[in-house]
Design a protein around this motif. Structure first.
Motif, PDB file in Angstrom:
ATOM      1  N   UNK A 123      58.902 107.968  70.919  1.00 36.41           N
ATOM      2  CA  UNK A 123      58.145 107.427  72.047  1.00 36.41           C
ATOM      3  C   UNK A 123      57.346 108.510  72.758  1.00 36.41           C
ATOM      4  N   UNK A 124      57.846 109.731  72.746  1.00 39.31           N
ATOM      5  CA  UNK A 124      57.154 110.837  73.405  1.00 39.31           C
ATOM      6  C   UNK A 124      55.740 111.010  72.855  1.00 39.31           C
ATOM      7  N   UNK A 125      55.558 110.793  71.554  1.00 36.62           N
ATOM      8  CA  UNK A 125      54.233 110.984  70.964  1.00 36.62           C
ATOM      9  C   UNK A 125      53.229 109.987  71.530  1.00 36.62           C
ATOM     10  N   UNK A 126      53.685 108.774  71.822  1.00 37.22           N
ATOM     11  CA  UNK A 126      52.770 107.782  72.396  1.00 37.22           C
ATOM     12  C   UNK A 126      52.316 108.217  73.783  1.00 37.22           C
ATOM     13  N   UNK A 127      53.243 108.693  74.602  1.00 38.26           N
ATOM     14  CA  UNK A 127      52.861 109.123  75.943  1.00 38.26           C
ATOM     15  C   UNK A 127      52.043 110.409  75.907  1.00 38.26           C
ATOM     16  N   UNK A 128      52.294 111.265  74.925  1.00 38.68           N
ATOM     17  CA  UNK A 128      51.465 112.464  74.779  1.00 38.68           C
ATOM     18  C   UNK A 128      50.029 112.083  74.442  1.00 38.68           C
ATOM     19  N   UNK A 129      49.864 111.044  73.625  1.00 33.44           N
ATOM     20  CA  UNK A 129      48.518 110.582  73.296  1.00 33.44           C
ATOM     21  C   UNK A 129      47.814 110.020  74.524  1.00 33.44           C
ATOM     22  N   UNK A 130      48.556 109.262  75.336  1.00 31.74           N
ATOM     23  CA  UNK A 130      47.977 108.724  76.575  1.00 31.74           C
ATOM     24  C   UNK A 130      47.578 109.870  77.503  1.00 31.74           C
ATOM     25  N   UNK A 147      43.429 115.412  69.245  1.00 35.42           N
ATOM     26  CA  UNK A 147      44.400 115.504  68.161  1.00 35.42           C
ATOM     27  C   UNK A 147      45.193 114.233  68.000  1.00 35.42           C
ATOM     28  N   UNK A 148      45.882 114.139  66.884  1.00 38.99           N
ATOM     29  CA  UNK A 148      46.795 113.026  66.654  1.00 38.99           C
ATOM     30  C   UNK A 148      48.196 113.428  67.094  1.00 38.99           C
ATOM     31  N   UNK A 149      48.881 112.504  67.724  1.00 37.55           N
ATOM     32  CA  UNK A 149      50.272 112.703  68.093  1.00 37.55           C
ATOM     33  C   UNK A 149      51.118 111.944  67.067  1.00 37.55           C
ATOM     34  N   UNK A 150      51.920 112.681  66.315  1.00 37.02           N
ATOM     35  CA  UNK A 150      52.586 112.150  65.122  1.00 37.02           C
ATOM     36  C   UNK A 150      54.103 112.209  65.304  1.00 37.02           C
ATOM     37  N   UNK A 151      54.774 111.132  64.948  1.00 34.97           N
ATOM     38  CA  UNK A 151      56.239 111.105  64.960  1.00 34.97           C
ATOM     39  C   UNK A 151      56.742 110.869  63.547  1.00 34.97           C
ATOM     40  N   UNK A 152      57.663 111.703  63.115  1.00 39.25           N
ATOM     41  CA  UNK A 152      58.392 111.488  61.875  1.00 39.25           C
ATOM     42  C   UNK A 152      59.697 110.803  62.249  1.00 39.25           C
ATOM     43  N   UNK A 153      59.869 109.582  61.784  1.00 31.13           N
ATOM     44  CA  UNK A 153      60.864 108.673  62.350  1.00 31.13           C
ATOM     45  C   UNK A 153      61.906 108.306  61.302  1.00 31.13           C
ATOM     46  N   UNK A 154      63.169 108.458  61.642  1.00 33.48           N
ATOM     47  CA  UNK A 154      64.221 107.893  60.806  1.00 33.48           C
ATOM     48  C   UNK A 154      64.282 106.395  60.999  1.00 33.48           C
ATOM     49  N   UNK A 155      64.494 105.640  59.912  1.00 39.58           N
ATOM     50  CA  UNK A 155      64.454 104.182  60.067  1.00 39.58           C
ATOM     51  C   UNK A 155      65.533 103.678  61.019  1.00 39.58           C
ATOM     52  N   UNK A 156      66.673 104.368  61.093  1.00 39.58           N
ATOM     53  CA  UNK A 156      67.717 103.940  62.033  1.00 39.58           C
ATOM     54  C   UNK A 156      67.285 104.154  63.481  1.00 39.58           C
ATOM     55  N   UNK A 172      49.375  98.396  76.646  1.00 40.41           N
ATOM     56  CA  UNK A 172      48.758  98.245  77.963  1.00 40.41           C
ATOM     57  C   UNK A 172      47.776  99.372  78.257  1.00 40.41           C
ATOM     58  N   UNK A 173      48.026 100.542  77.700  1.00 41.21           N
ATOM     59  CA  UNK A 173      47.180 101.709  77.989  1.00 41.21           C
ATOM     60  C   UNK A 173      46.245 102.055  76.841  1.00 41.21           C
ATOM     61  N   UNK A 174      45.988 101.074  75.960  1.00 38.16           N
ATOM     62  CA  UNK A 174      44.983 101.253  74.900  1.00 38.16           C
ATOM     63  C   UNK A 174      45.295 102.481  74.052  1.00 38.16           C
ATOM     64  N   UNK A 175      46.525 102.546  73.577  1.00 36.46           N
ATOM     65  CA  UNK A 175      46.998 103.690  72.805  1.00 36.46           C
ATOM     66  C   UNK A 175      46.150 103.918  71.554  1.00 36.46           C
ATOM     67  N   UNK A 176      45.884 105.176  71.274  1.00 36.04           N
ATOM     68  CA  UNK A 176      45.175 105.551  70.050  1.00 36.04           C
ATOM     69  C   UNK A 176      45.624 106.941  69.627  1.00 36.04           C
ATOM     70  N   UNK A 177      45.121 107.401  68.460  1.00 39.07           N
ATOM     71  CA  UNK A 177      45.467 108.728  67.947  1.00 39.07           C
ATOM     72  C   UNK A 177      46.971 108.959  67.900  1.00 39.07           C
ATOM     73  N   UNK A 178      47.677 107.952  67.447  1.00 36.62           N
ATOM     74  CA  UNK A 178      49.133 108.055  67.356  1.00 36.62           C
ATOM     75  C   UNK A 178      49.582 107.533  65.991  1.00 36.62           C
ATOM     76  N   UNK A 179      50.293 108.367  65.264  1.00 37.76           N
ATOM     77  CA  UNK A 179      50.871 107.975  63.971  1.00 37.76           C
ATOM     78  C   UNK A 179      52.390 108.027  64.060  1.00 37.76           C
ATOM     79  N   UNK A 180      53.033 106.990  63.558  1.00 34.24           N
ATOM     80  CA  UNK A 180      54.477 107.030  63.345  1.00 34.24           C
ATOM     81  C   UNK A 180      54.721 106.876  61.856  1.00 34.24           C
TER      82      UNK A 180
END
Length: 774
Positions: A123-130, A147-156, A172-180
Motif C-alpha cells: 500500500x505504501x507504493x500507492x501513497x508514494x505515487x500520490x 517514476x513508477x512506484x512498484x510493489x513486489x507482492x506475495x500472494x498471501x 479516489x485520488x486518480x492513482x497512476x504510475x503504480x505497479x504491483x
C-alpha cells in the motif's frame, strides 16, 4: 536487453540468495541453537521477477517495495552490483548483518521502502505515487522526474485488509504510475491458496480501474502449446488444482510423466509431445510458469506504455529451481546439508567459490559490461536530500480560555496566512475528520489537493457553509476516507518525500486520538523507516465525555512513550503548544530528528497567560517545568499532564494552607522525560558523562520523604514511573477502564481525576490530618 545476460543474473541471484540463507543456518556458529530461517522457497519464486524488473525495466527514479521474504534476493542483487558487502551477507539475520526484511534504516544497500509487516509495503507504493503527483503539481516540484512506484507482492499479502483500503483511496485520488507484481505461487505459511480466489481478487482490481496482466505461461510452455497436442496440455494445466500442481512439482519429472500420461495418454499428438521430452525436460516445461520465465517477465514489463495502475499476476513455483520446489511445507523450510551439497553440484558452483560474484559466468567481461549499463544502477545511490525549511516563531493564541485542539487550529491558520516557505511545504491529511480536528481554517485557505481542479458546488450555488472546499493541483490538504491505516501510510510516504523525490514536505495528520490504535501497525511501519511527520491525536481521553467509551482514549500516552522514532507531547496550555509546534517543525527536518505526536483535547481551559522566557521554553521542550516550585519543607508534589491541569491547580490551591511548600509539576512530555532519563542512566553505566537528565534535575530538590500524586486523562502508568527517578512514593491517578457517557465532571469524578480525588489522595499520605471538603 540480452536474454542470455538476464538468465545469468537470474542464476547468480538464485544461488547467492540460497547460499546466504544456508550459511546463516548451517555454517555460521549458532550459539542459541534456534533456527535462523530466511525463506529459501519464497526467494526462489521471486528470482526471475526481480531479475527482469531490476535489470531490464526500472529506471533510477523508480522505487520498489520488495516483499519481505525476498530480502535475500534483494541483498544478493545489491552484492552483485557492488552495493552490499560479503561480510554483511555472511552475517545475514545476525548482529550487524543484512536484515531479515529490507530496511531503509538498518540495511546499507539501497532500500527504497522498508517491508516486514506484510501488506504495508504494498500500500505504501500507492501513497508514494500520490505524493509524487502532489510534489510535481507544485511550482517548486515540477522538475522532479516521474517514476513508477512498484510493489513486489506475495500472494498471501492479498489477505491483508489494508491493501483493499488502499485500492479505494487510490481510485479516489486518480492513482497512476503504480505497479504491483504479485508472486502468485499459491502457497502460504499454513497451506495452499484456495482455488478460484484470484478470480475474485481480479474483479476488485478491475473495479478500481487497474489493468491486470496475467502471466501464467513461460516461453517453453507457450512453445509447447503451439505444437500438435499442445492445446490439450494447456487445458490440463488450466484445470489442475493448485495442490496437485505443487505436489507434482516436488515429485519431479518421472511423476509428472506418469500423471500426464495417465490423464492425457493414448491421444496421439499430446502423448507424442510428452514422449519427445526427457524427465528433466518435462519437469522444466511444467515448471516454466510465467513468473519463473525471465524473458516473459521482461517482455511484459516492456509492453506497458501507459501510466495507469497495473497489476501483474505472475504465476510461479514456490522454491523454483531447488530440491524443495512445490513442497507444501517449504515456506519456512530449508534445504538440508545433503540437499544443498547436491544442488551445489547441480548449479556448478565449486567448493570454496560459493561467495564469488562471477562463479559459473561463462563470459565475465561481457557480463560485467552488461551490469555496468543497467539503467537502474548507473546513477549509484538514489537517495536524495532537501534543504531544511526555516521555521519562524509561532505565536500562541491570546484567548483567555481555549482548548489545545482549537489552539492548534489557530496556530496552523496563522501559518497559512503567513504564506511563507514553511506554509508552502506543509501538507495536511485526515481520515474524514478534517472539520472536527480543527483543520478547517487551514483547508479553507490552502485548498484540497487534486490533479484536476474540482469546483465547490455548494459555493457555486451560494449555499452558506463553513467549509470552502476547492480541489486544485496547488491544494495542500489530502482528504482521506475513514481508514487510519491509510492515514499513517500517507504520512509515511509524504514524510519520505525529501529522500524519495528530493523535495521536502512537512506532513501533518489529524486523527481522533482513540483511533491511533487502529493504525498502530502502519504508524510503527512509518517510524521504522524514519518517515518524518506530525500526528495530532485529538480529541483525547475521557474528556470527550458525551461520546462514550468507544471514542475515549486510554493507552495512547503509553503509545507515545513506547514508539521509537516518535516524540510525544501532551500540552495543557496554548503557549506550551506554540513552543512545541515550533520545535516539532525543526525536529522533523533534523538529521537526528524524528516524527512528533501531539495528544490534544477539546476541553477549553483558562490560560495562565503568555510566558516567553527561555526557562519556560526549555522546560516545555525537556518535558516538564515547575508551575509551582516546591519549598524546602515540601510534603507533596502534584504532577499532571494535559487537560487535567485545572483540576490539579485547583487542588493545589485548596491544599496550600494545610500542606507545607506544596509543588506543582507541569509535564508536557512524559516521553521526553523518560527518554532522556533512560539515556542518562545508560551513559553513566557505560562510564560516560555523569550529567543529570532534566527530570533528575527537577526532582533533585524534592525531599526524599515527599510524595508525588500524578494525574492525567489517560493510563496512570504514563506518569507513575516518576517515583523511580529519586525514590519518591507515588499515588498515580488516571484512567484504566473504558469510559461511559456523561459530562466531563461526571467522568472525572467517576475515574477519580477531579480536584476532590486529588486532595483526597494527598490526605491518604498522612491519615488523621483530615481536610475540610472541597
Amino acid at each position: 536487453m540480452s536474454v542470455s545476460h538476464l538468465k545469468t543474473v537470474e542464476r547468480r541471484l538464485l544461488w547467492l540468495s540460497h547460499w546466504m540463507i544456508h550459511h546463516a543456518n548451517h555454517i555460521r556458529p549458532n550459539p542459541d541453537g534456534i533456527k535462523v530461517g530466511g525463506h529459501q522457497a519464497s526467494s526462489a519464486s521471486m528470482v526471475s521477477i526481480m531479475t527482469a524488473l531490476y535489470f531490464s525495466a526500472l529506471r533510477p527514479q523508480d522505487r520498489v517495495a520488495v516483499k519481505p521474504h525476498a530480502s535475500p534476493v534483494f541483498h544478493a542483487m545489491q552484492y552483485l552490483m557492488g552495493n552490499q558487502t560479503r561480510d554483511k551477507l555472511e552475517a545475514f539475520r545476525g548482529y550487524g548483518g543484512a536484515q531479515s526484511y529490507p530496511s531503509r534504516t538498518k540495511d546499507v544497500d539501497d532500500v527504497d521502502f522498508s517491508t516486514g509487516s506484510v501488506g504495508l509495503g504494498v500500500a505504501m507504493t500507492a501513497f508514494a505515487s500520490i505524493m509524487q503527483d502532489y510534489v510535481r503539481a507544485k511550482t517548486w516540484g515540477a522538475a522532479v522526474p516521474e517514476g513508477r512506484m512498484v510493489a513486489l507482492v506475495g500472494d498471501a499479502e492479498m489477505d491483508e485488509g489494508n491493501v483493499y483500503e488502499c485500492l479505494q483511496e487510490g481510485w479516489k485520488n486518480d492513482l497512476r504510475n503504480c505497479w504491483w507484481i504479485i508472486d502468485y505461487n499459491r502457497q502460504s505459511l499454513d497451506g495452499v491458496v484456495r482455488e478460484g480466489l484470484w478470480g475474485r481478487i481480479e474483479k476488485i482490481f478491475d473495479a478500481f480501474g487497474w489493468e491486470v496482466v496475467r502471466l501464467k505461461y513461460g516461453r517453453l510452455q507457450r512453445a509447447a502449446f503451439a505444437e500438435p497436442g499442445g492445446a490439450a496440455l494447456r487445458d490440463w494445466i488450466d484445470a489442475c488444482p493448485n495442490q496437485l500442481y505443487s505436489a507434482l512439482t516436488f515429485q519431479g519429472g518421472k511423476v509428472w510423466r506418469k500423471r500426464l500420461m495417465d490423464d492425457l495418454g493414448d491421444q496421439g499428438e499430446v502423448s507424442a509431445l510428452i514422449e519427445r521430452r526427457s524427465d528433466d525436460e518435462l519437469a522444466a516445461l511444467m515448471e516454466n510458469l510465467g513468473g519463473n520465465c525471465v524473458d516473459t517477465m521482461a517482455e511484459a514489463f516492456a509492453a506497458i506504455d501507459h501510466d495507469r495502475p497495473t497489476c501483474f499476476l505472475a504465476y510461479t513455483i514456490k522454491g523454483w529451481g531447488t530440491p524443495i520446489a512445490g513442497h507444501k511445507d517449504n515456506h519456512g523450510g530449508l534445504m538440508t546439508k545433503a540437499q544443498m551439497a547436491e544442488w551445489q553440484r547441480h548449479m556448478g558452483v565449486a567448493e570454496g567459490a560459493e561467495w564469488d560474484l562471477f562463479e559459473t559466468v561463462p563470459d565475465v567481461p561481457a557480463f560485467r559490461a552488461f551490469l555496468d549499463q543497467v539503467p537502474f544502477f548507473r546513477q549509484g545511490a538514489r537517495r536524495h536530500a532537501s534543504a531544511p525549511v526555516a521555521v519562524p516563531a509561532l505565536a500562541a493564541p491570546k484567548d483567555r480560555e481555549i482548548s489545545t485542539q482549537m489552539a492548534f487550529g489557530k496556530i496552523l491558520d496563522g501559518i497559512a496566512r503567513s504564506d511563507g516557505p514553511l506554509a508552502e511545504r506543509i501538507i495536511t491529511t485526515s481520515p474524514d475528520v478534517t472539520g472536527t480536528t480543527s483543520l478547517g481554517p487551514w483547508v479553507n485557505r490552502r485548498k484540497l489537493f487534486a490533479r484536476s481542479p474540482q469546483e465547490d458546488l455548494f459555493r457555486k450555488a451560494q449555499i452558506p457553509s463553513t467549509a470552502k472546499w476547492d480541489f486544485a493541483p496547488d491544494g495542500q490538504h489530502l482528504e482521506l476516507g475513514i481508514a487510519e491505516m491509510n492515514l499513517f501510510l500517507a504520512l509515511a510516504a509524504a514524510g519520505l518525500s525529501h529522500s524519495l523525490f528530493g523535495e521536502r514536505l512537512l506532513p501533518i495528520g489529524t486523527v481522533y486520538d482513540p483511533f491511533v490504535a487502529r493504525g498502530h501497525d502502519a504508524l510503527n511501519y512509518a517510524c521504522y523507516q524514519d518517515a518524518r511527520f506530525l500526528i495530532v491525536g485529538t480529541p483525547s481521553g475521557v474528556t470527550l465525555a458525551p461520546e462514550g467509551g468507544a471514542h475515549q482514549s486510554i493507552g495512547t500516552p503509553l503509545v507515545g512513550i513506547s514508539q521509537p522514532g516518535l516524540t510525544s507531547f501532551e500540552p495543557a496550555f496554548a503557549d506550551e503548544l506554540s513552543v512545541i509546534m515550533e520545535w516539532a517543525f525543526e525536529h522533523l527536518q533534523a538529521e537526528e530528528g524524528g516524527s512528533v505526536y501531539l495528544r490534544l483535547s477539546t476541553n477549553p481551559i483558562e490560560q495562565i497567560g503568555p510566558r516567553s522566557d527561555e526557562g519556560f521554553r526549555q522546560g516545555v521542550l525537556d518535558g516538564a517545568y515547575w508551575l509551582r516550585p516546591p519549598g524546602p519543607n515540601c510534603e507533596v508534589v502534584l504532577v499532571y499532564q494535559g487537560t487535567v491541569a485545572p483540576e490539579v491547580i485547583a487542588a493545589a490551591g485548596f491544599l496550600a494552607d494545610a500542606r507545607r511548600d506544596i509543588g506543582v509539576l507541569a509535564v508536557t512530555s512524559a516521553d521526553r522525560l523518560h527518554a532522556q532519563w533512560s539515556s542518562a542512566l545508560v551513559e553513566r553505566a557505560r562510564g560516560g558523562a555523569q550529567q543529570l537528565s532534566p527530570v533528575e534535575r527537577l526532582l533533585a530538590g524534592v525531599p526524599r520523604d515527599c510524595a508525588l500524586v500524578t494525574a492525567l486523562d489517560g493510563h496512570p502508568l504514563a506518569l507513575s514511573w516518576l517515583g523511580s527517578v529519586s525514590g519518591h512514593r507515588v499515588i498515580p491517578l488516571g484512567v484504566a477502564a473504558f469510559g461511559q457517557t456523561g459530562t466531563i465532571q461526571d467522568l472525572y469524578r467517576h475515574f477519580r481525576i477531579d480536584r476532590d480525588a486529588i486532595w483526597q489522595a494527598v490526605e491518604q499520605l498522612t491519615p488523621g490530618r483530615r481536610l475540610r471538603s472541597a
